[in-house]
Write an enzyme that holds these catalytic residues in place. Structure first.
Site, PDB file in Angstrom:
ATOM      1  N   GLY A 147       0.821  -1.219   0.000  1.00  4.74           N
ATOM      2  CA  GLY A 147       0.000   0.000   0.000  1.00  4.74           C
ATOM      3  C   GLY A 147       0.849   1.261   0.000  1.00  4.74           C
ATOM      4  O   GLY A 147       0.529   2.247   0.659  1.00  4.74           O
ATOM      5  N   GLY A 148       1.961   1.248  -0.780  1.00  2.02           N
ATOM      6  CA  GLY A 148       2.709   2.491  -1.009  1.00  2.02           C
ATOM      7  C   GLY A 148       2.080   3.227  -2.186  1.00  2.02           C
ATOM      8  O   GLY A 148       0.976   2.871  -2.644  1.00  2.02           O
ATOM      9  N   THR A 149       2.790   4.224  -2.712  1.00  2.00           N
ATOM     10  CA  THR A 149       2.250   4.983  -3.851  1.00  2.00           C
ATOM     11  C   THR A 149       1.911   4.041  -5.001  1.00  2.00           C
ATOM     12  O   THR A 149       0.867   4.182  -5.640  1.00  2.00           O
ATOM     13  CB  THR A 149       3.285   6.023  -4.342  1.00  2.00           C
ATOM     14  OG1 THR A 149       3.851   6.649  -3.204  1.00  2.00           O
ATOM     15  CG2 THR A 149       2.645   7.070  -5.211  1.00  2.00           C
ATOM     16  N   ALA A 150       2.791   3.062  -5.254  1.00  3.89           N
ATOM     17  CA  ALA A 150       2.564   2.166  -6.397  1.00  3.89           C
ATOM     18  C   ALA A 150       1.288   1.355  -6.202  1.00  3.89           C
ATOM     19  O   ALA A 150       0.467   1.230  -7.120  1.00  3.89           O
ATOM     20  CB  ALA A 150       3.767   1.238  -6.577  1.00  3.89           C
TER      21      ALA A 150
ATOM     22  N   GLU B 103       9.118  12.649  -3.710  1.00  4.12           N
ATOM     23  CA  GLU B 103       8.220  13.792  -3.590  1.00  4.12           C
ATOM     24  C   GLU B 103       8.201  14.666  -4.826  1.00  4.12           C
ATOM     25  O   GLU B 103       7.642  15.748  -4.812  1.00  4.12           O
ATOM     26  CB  GLU B 103       8.628  14.603  -2.357  1.00  4.12           C
ATOM     27  CG  GLU B 103       8.670  13.703  -1.118  1.00  4.12           C
ATOM     28  CD  GLU B 103       8.701  14.441   0.192  1.00  4.12           C
ATOM     29  OE1 GLU B 103       9.512  15.384   0.301  1.00  4.12           O
ATOM     30  OE2 GLU B 103       7.934  14.082   1.097  1.00  4.12           O
TER      31      GLU B 103
ATOM     32  N   LYS C 287       5.584  22.096 -10.426  1.00  7.94           N
ATOM     33  CA  LYS C 287       7.005  21.909 -10.780  1.00  7.94           C
ATOM     34  C   LYS C 287       7.179  22.173 -12.273  1.00  7.94           C
ATOM     35  O   LYS C 287       6.602  21.468 -13.105  1.00  7.94           O
ATOM     36  CB  LYS C 287       7.406  20.471 -10.432  1.00  7.94           C
ATOM     37  CG  LYS C 287       8.787  20.057 -10.913  1.00  7.94           C
ATOM     38  CD  LYS C 287       9.104  18.624 -10.474  1.00  7.94           C
ATOM     39  CE  LYS C 287      10.395  18.110 -11.081  1.00  7.94           C
ATOM     40  NZ  LYS C 287      10.645  16.694 -10.791  1.00  7.94           N
TER      41      LYS C 287
ATOM     42  N   LEU D 245       8.653  -0.067  -6.782  1.00  8.93           N
ATOM     43  CA  LEU D 245      10.014  -0.472  -6.404  1.00  8.93           C
ATOM     44  C   LEU D 245      10.212  -1.976  -6.560  1.00  8.93           C
ATOM     45  O   LEU D 245      11.342  -2.438  -6.734  1.00  8.93           O
ATOM     46  CB  LEU D 245      10.296  -0.058  -4.957  1.00  8.93           C
ATOM     47  CG  LEU D 245      10.264   1.462  -4.693  1.00  8.93           C
ATOM     48  CD1 LEU D 245      10.454   1.748  -3.211  1.00  8.93           C
ATOM     49  CD2 LEU D 245      11.335   2.185  -5.516  1.00  8.93           C
TER      50      LEU D 245
ATOM     51  N   GLU E  30      15.958  12.167 -12.007  1.00  2.09           N
ATOM     52  CA  GLU E  30      14.934  12.704 -12.910  1.00  2.09           C
ATOM     53  C   GLU E  30      13.519  12.433 -12.376  1.00  2.09           C
ATOM     54  O   GLU E  30      12.550  12.656 -13.094  1.00  2.09           O
ATOM     55  CB  GLU E  30      15.099  12.096 -14.311  1.00  2.09           C
ATOM     56  CG  GLU E  30      16.309  12.615 -15.072  1.00  2.09           C
ATOM     57  CD  GLU E  30      16.094  14.012 -15.673  1.00  2.09           C
ATOM     58  OE1 GLU E  30      14.951  14.458 -15.789  1.00  2.09           O
ATOM     59  OE2 GLU E  30      17.103  14.656 -16.000  1.00  2.09           O
TER      60      GLU E  30
ATOM     61  N   THR F 288      11.583   9.814 -11.884  1.00  2.00           N
ATOM     62  CA  THR F 288      10.811   9.099 -12.904  1.00  2.00           C
ATOM     63  C   THR F 288      10.038   7.885 -12.374  1.00  2.00           C
ATOM     64  O   THR F 288       9.387   7.195 -13.154  1.00  2.00           O
ATOM     65  CB  THR F 288      11.770   8.597 -14.009  1.00  2.00           C
ATOM     66  OG1 THR F 288      12.874   7.956 -13.370  1.00  2.00           O
ATOM     67  CG2 THR F 288      12.241   9.715 -14.875  1.00  2.00           C
TER      68      THR F 288
HETATM   69  C1  LIG Z   1      15.836   8.203  -1.970  1.00  2.00           C
HETATM   70  C2  LIG Z   1      14.637   8.050  -2.861  1.00  2.00           C
HETATM   71  C3  LIG Z   1      14.116   9.158  -3.503  1.00  2.00           C
HETATM   72  C4  LIG Z   1      13.020   9.026  -4.359  1.00  2.00           C
HETATM   73  N1  LIG Z   1      12.555  10.106  -5.033  1.00  2.00           N
HETATM   74  C5  LIG Z   1      11.549   9.962  -5.923  1.00  2.00           C
HETATM   75  C6  LIG Z   1      11.034  11.056  -6.647  1.00  2.00           C
HETATM   76  O1  LIG Z   1      11.464  12.185  -6.488  1.00  2.00           O
HETATM   77  N2  LIG Z   1      10.038  10.831  -7.523  1.00  2.00           N
HETATM   78  C7  LIG Z   1       9.497   9.600  -7.722  1.00  2.00           C
HETATM   79  O2  LIG Z   1       8.602   9.435  -8.550  1.00  2.00           O
HETATM   80  N3  LIG Z   1       9.934   8.555  -7.004  1.00  2.00           N
HETATM   81  C8  LIG Z   1      10.935   8.698  -6.140  1.00  2.00           C
HETATM   82  N4  LIG Z   1      11.361   7.623  -5.420  1.00  2.00           N
HETATM   83  C9  LIG Z   1      10.675   6.343  -5.586  1.00  2.00           C
HETATM   84  C10 LIG Z   1       9.403   6.334  -4.755  1.00  2.00           C
HETATM   85  O3  LIG Z   1       9.685   6.491  -3.399  1.00  2.00           O
HETATM   86  C11 LIG Z   1       8.665   5.040  -4.976  1.00  2.00           C
HETATM   87  O4  LIG Z   1       8.627   4.715  -6.322  1.00  2.00           O
HETATM   88  C12 LIG Z   1       7.257   5.156  -4.495  1.00  2.00           C
HETATM   89  O5  LIG Z   1       7.218   5.599  -3.187  1.00  2.00           O
HETATM   90  C13 LIG Z   1       6.533   3.856  -4.603  1.00  2.00           C
HETATM   91  O6  LIG Z   1       7.033   2.934  -3.714  1.00  2.00           O
HETATM   92  P1  LIG Z   1       6.331   1.521  -3.635  1.00  2.00           P
HETATM   93  O7  LIG Z   1       4.885   1.731  -3.438  1.00  2.00           O
HETATM   94  O8  LIG Z   1       6.769   0.710  -4.781  1.00  2.00           O
HETATM   95  O9  LIG Z   1       7.008   0.888  -2.350  1.00  2.00           O
HETATM   96  P2  LIG Z   1       6.818   1.214  -0.782  1.00  2.00           P
HETATM   97  O10 LIG Z   1       6.476   2.621  -0.506  1.00  2.00           O
HETATM   98  O11 LIG Z   1       8.042   0.655  -0.118  1.00  2.00           O
HETATM   99  O12 LIG Z   1       5.571   0.343  -0.371  1.00  2.00           O
HETATM  100  C14 LIG Z   1       5.654  -1.049  -0.187  1.00  2.00           C
HETATM  101  C15 LIG Z   1       4.373  -1.553   0.444  1.00  2.00           C
HETATM  102  O13 LIG Z   1       4.433  -2.951   0.552  1.00  2.00           O
HETATM  103  C16 LIG Z   1       4.061  -3.318   1.842  1.00  2.00           C
HETATM  104  N5  LIG Z   1       4.691  -4.585   2.190  1.00  2.00           N
HETATM  105  C17 LIG Z   1       6.006  -4.935   2.094  1.00  2.00           C
HETATM  106  N6  LIG Z   1       6.186  -6.172   2.547  1.00  2.00           N
HETATM  107  C18 LIG Z   1       4.955  -6.619   2.961  1.00  2.00           C
HETATM  108  C19 LIG Z   1       4.480  -7.813   3.551  1.00  2.00           C
HETATM  109  N7  LIG Z   1       5.296  -8.824   3.865  1.00  2.00           N
HETATM  110  N8  LIG Z   1       3.160  -7.897   3.839  1.00  2.00           N
HETATM  111  C20 LIG Z   1       2.307  -6.904   3.565  1.00  2.00           C
HETATM  112  N9  LIG Z   1       2.704  -5.754   2.999  1.00  2.00           N
HETATM  113  C21 LIG Z   1       4.007  -5.611   2.714  1.00  2.00           C
HETATM  114  C22 LIG Z   1       4.521  -2.174   2.722  1.00  2.00           C
HETATM  115  O14 LIG Z   1       3.873  -2.151   3.962  1.00  2.00           O
HETATM  116  C23 LIG Z   1       4.109  -1.008   1.837  1.00  2.00           C
HETATM  117  O15 LIG Z   1       2.732  -0.730   2.004  1.00  2.00           O
HETATM  118  C24 LIG Z   1      12.433   7.747  -4.536  1.00  2.00           C
HETATM  119  C25 LIG Z   1      12.942   6.640  -3.863  1.00  2.00           C
HETATM  120  C26 LIG Z   1      14.045   6.774  -3.045  1.00  2.00           C
HETATM  121  C27 LIG Z   1      14.590   5.550  -2.341  1.00  2.00           C
END
Ligand SMILES: Cc1cc2nc3c(=O)[nH]c(=O)nc-3n(C[C@H](O)[C@H](O)[C@H](O)COP(=O)(O)OP(=O)(O)OC[C@H]3O[C@@H](n4cnc5c(N)ncnc54)[C@H](O)[C@@H]3O)c2cc1C
Length: 502
Positions: A16-19, A51, A80, A336, A345, A347
């Site tokens: 439940g992250g942004t993705a 962000e 932006k 991710l 960038e 992205t």
């Molecule tokens: C330093 C840094 C800077 C960034 N800057 C940018 C930017 O400027 N612009 C941009 O577009 N992107 C940026 N990103 C990327 C961005 O943060 C991610 O692409 C975005 O937040 C999406 O993350 P996600 O949802 O894939 O993963 P996460 O936010 O990590 O979410 C993962 C989810 O999976 C769940 N999960 C994991 N394991 C389990 C489990 N066993 N059981 C149940 N749930 C589980 C977690 O609880 C969470 O809800 C950056 C990343 C980093 C590291």
């Protein structure tokens, strides 16, 4: 008929992250008759950074029917216009340049002169080929004007956003649930595979079993389903993108709120500064082969003038690269869990949006079978590698020679053949833009973006003081472009006022 038979009845999103919440919103909008459930862990939480966006975030909100005014205030978001790149070059006059998004139409009046002057500068003429003179967005950012023009203005501006990633997640979670997505809190401990190799269910730590026909892996760098359960390989970008860690700190926002990200090269990486409504988000992205977490934090605090501040820093690790297949069996990885290109960038959201939108198209066109799976995987790989090349180009083209980090980046022999070819064209082709088009080399970035970067860093031969040319003509043309941009600027509102009017 066949389509209806194959169509999954239930999709389960893990994470439940942004993705995860972007996927949930797009799926429930596109396929309202399908049950969509999202399971997320309260214990693990989200990465909580990220962000800045490209214009793709606007495409995403358009696709789910949400206007700027509906989400921006709730997420402390700002507009932006692009990114300032500071101190990536030590060449006089090129210590800073602005990089706009490249989809607007107004610059058909300004970019031809940019390319003309690049050609002249390549021949050693002393003319202005610095990108800051040729883009309306640069002027808007200098004047702190937002990207929304008066209605009568005939050109569109491509813009992105800055936002609080935690608040964005909450907003998207609420919106998706209002549209019917079911949310479950729990820790996934097991992924169950059937005889066909498909995922049949996931198990939670309280022994609940969640079955579904199709699974979306949004579990972040863990990639529980695609990489851990289905054993899809990860292809690292480490040989071309050295940065693998970041340290993050907030600081006080200034007024008026800037309308661009700032990326400043530091000793072993670069620092972002992202203006939100209530604070700056700052971070130093660095390579742990060259510095450690404690030195990086000290350098970031010095850079921000926060050495006396007790505000706590967060330290993060980054896994940079991509999976070899994003869709495998009955599972799609998004965010991710499918890969990450370091954030220079910004992205990641663009790739997330493209992955889901392209998957929806391919799955529907193939009557919900695997017909277009290979084509889809190749397409997403190409998008990742294309953006990778563009980001690598910043490092390869950097004009700092003060630390091993910057020297090693400039001398890195592992860059792709495509990037080598683009750099060759820049130095040797009299028609860089034409060749980029003809040879279809641009990928996700237009020729003017590549030119903006390379000219921005000052990658030109030495000026030839003997060269004879009509200086007045060049100056006259440049003045006309400046005047045009300034007059265009009259159609734009102060960023601060735009935010207040939301
Ligand atoms: C330093 C840094 C800077 C960034 N800057 C940018 C930017 O400027 N612009 C941009 O577009 N992107 C940026 N990103 C990327 C961005 O943060 C991610 O692409 C975005 O937040 C999406 O993350 P996600 O949802 O894939 O993963 P996460 O936010 O990590 O979410 C993962 C989810 O999976 C769940 N999960 C994991 N394991 C389990 C489990 N066993 N059981 C149940 N749930 C589980 C977690 O609880 C969470 O809800 C950056 C990343 C980093 C590291």
């Amino acid at each position: 008929m066949q389509q209806a038979q194959n169509k999954p009845k239930h999709i389960l999103i893990v994470g439940g992250g942004t993705a995860g919440w972007m996927a949930a919103n797009l799926l429930v909008t596109q396929w309202p008759d399908m049950a969509v459930t999202l399971v997320e862990s309260k214990d693990i939480g989200i990465i909580g950074v990220g962000e800045g966006s490209t214009p793709h975030l606007k495409l995403f909100f358009d696709a789910i029917g949400v206007a700027d005014k509906d989400w921006m205030t709730a997420c402390n978001a700002t507009y932006k216009n692009g990114i300032w790149f500071d101190n990536w070059s030590q060449i006089k006059g090129h210590e800073s340049y602005f990089h706009p998004f490249a989809a607007q139409t107004d610059d058909v009046f300004t970019v031809p002169l940019f390319f003309k002057n690049i050609r002249a500068r390549m021949q050693g003429l002393d003319v202005n080929a610095h990108p800051d003179s040729y883009f309306l967005e640069t002027y808007l950012s200098e004047q702190v004007l937002g990207p929304l023009p008066a209605e009568s203005f005939p050109f569109g501006i491509a813009y992105g956003y800055h936002f609080d990633s935690g608040l964005l997640g909450q907003f998207l979670a609420k919106h998706a649930q209002q549209k019917g997505v079911k949310r479950i809190i729990g820790n996934v401990t097991d992924v169950l595979l059937g005889n066909s190799g498909n995922i049949s269910a996931v198990k939670l730590d309280d022994h609940t079993q969640l079955n579904a026909d199709f699974f979306i892996d949004c579990s972040g760098f863990n990639s529980l389903l695609l990489q851990q359960a289905l054993k899809v390989e990860f292809s690292s970008y480490k040989d071309t993108l050295f940065n693998d860690a970041a340290v993050v700190l907030p600081s006080e926002i200034t007024t008026p709120t800037p309308v661009a990200t700032r990326s400043t090269a530091l000793t072993n990486g670069w620092a972002w500064q992202i203006p939100l409504r209530n604070r700056f988000g700052n971070g130093y992205v660095y390579a742990s082969d060259y510095t450690d977490a404690s030195q990086a934090e000290t350098e970031l605090r010095q850079h921000l003038d926060l050495t006396e501040s007790d505000v706590e820093a967060r330290h993060l690790k980054m896994k940079v690269g991509r999976v070899t297949k994003h869709w495998q069996q009955n599972c799609l990885a998004v965010g991710l869990s499918q890969g990450f290109i370091e954030p220079l960038e910004a992205t990641a959201i663009a790739l997330t949006f493209n992955t889901i939108a392209q998957f929806i198209r391919c799955f529907e066109q193939g009557q919900f079978t695997h017909q277009y799976q290979d084509a889809f995987n190749q397409d997403i790989n190409k998008r990742f590698d294309g953006i990778r090349d563009y980001v690598v180009c910043h490092y390869k083209a950097n004009q700092r020679r003060d630390t091993n980090y910057w020297r090693d980046n400039a001398n890195n022999p592992h860059i792709s053949d495509k990037l080598k070819h683009i750099l060759h064209l820049w130095q040797h082709s009299p028609d860089f833009a034409g060749e980029m088009h003809k040879q279809q080399l641009m990928g996700s970035y237009q020729a003017k973006s590549w030119a903006c970067m390379l000219a921005g860093y000052g990658i030109f031969p030495a000026k030839n003081p003997q060269a004879q040319f009509d200086k007045h003509l060049y100056q006259h043309e440049l003045n006309n472009v400046h005047d045009f941009i300034r007059r265009c600027g009259l159609n734009f509102t102060a960023h601060q006022a735009l935010l207040q009017n939301l």
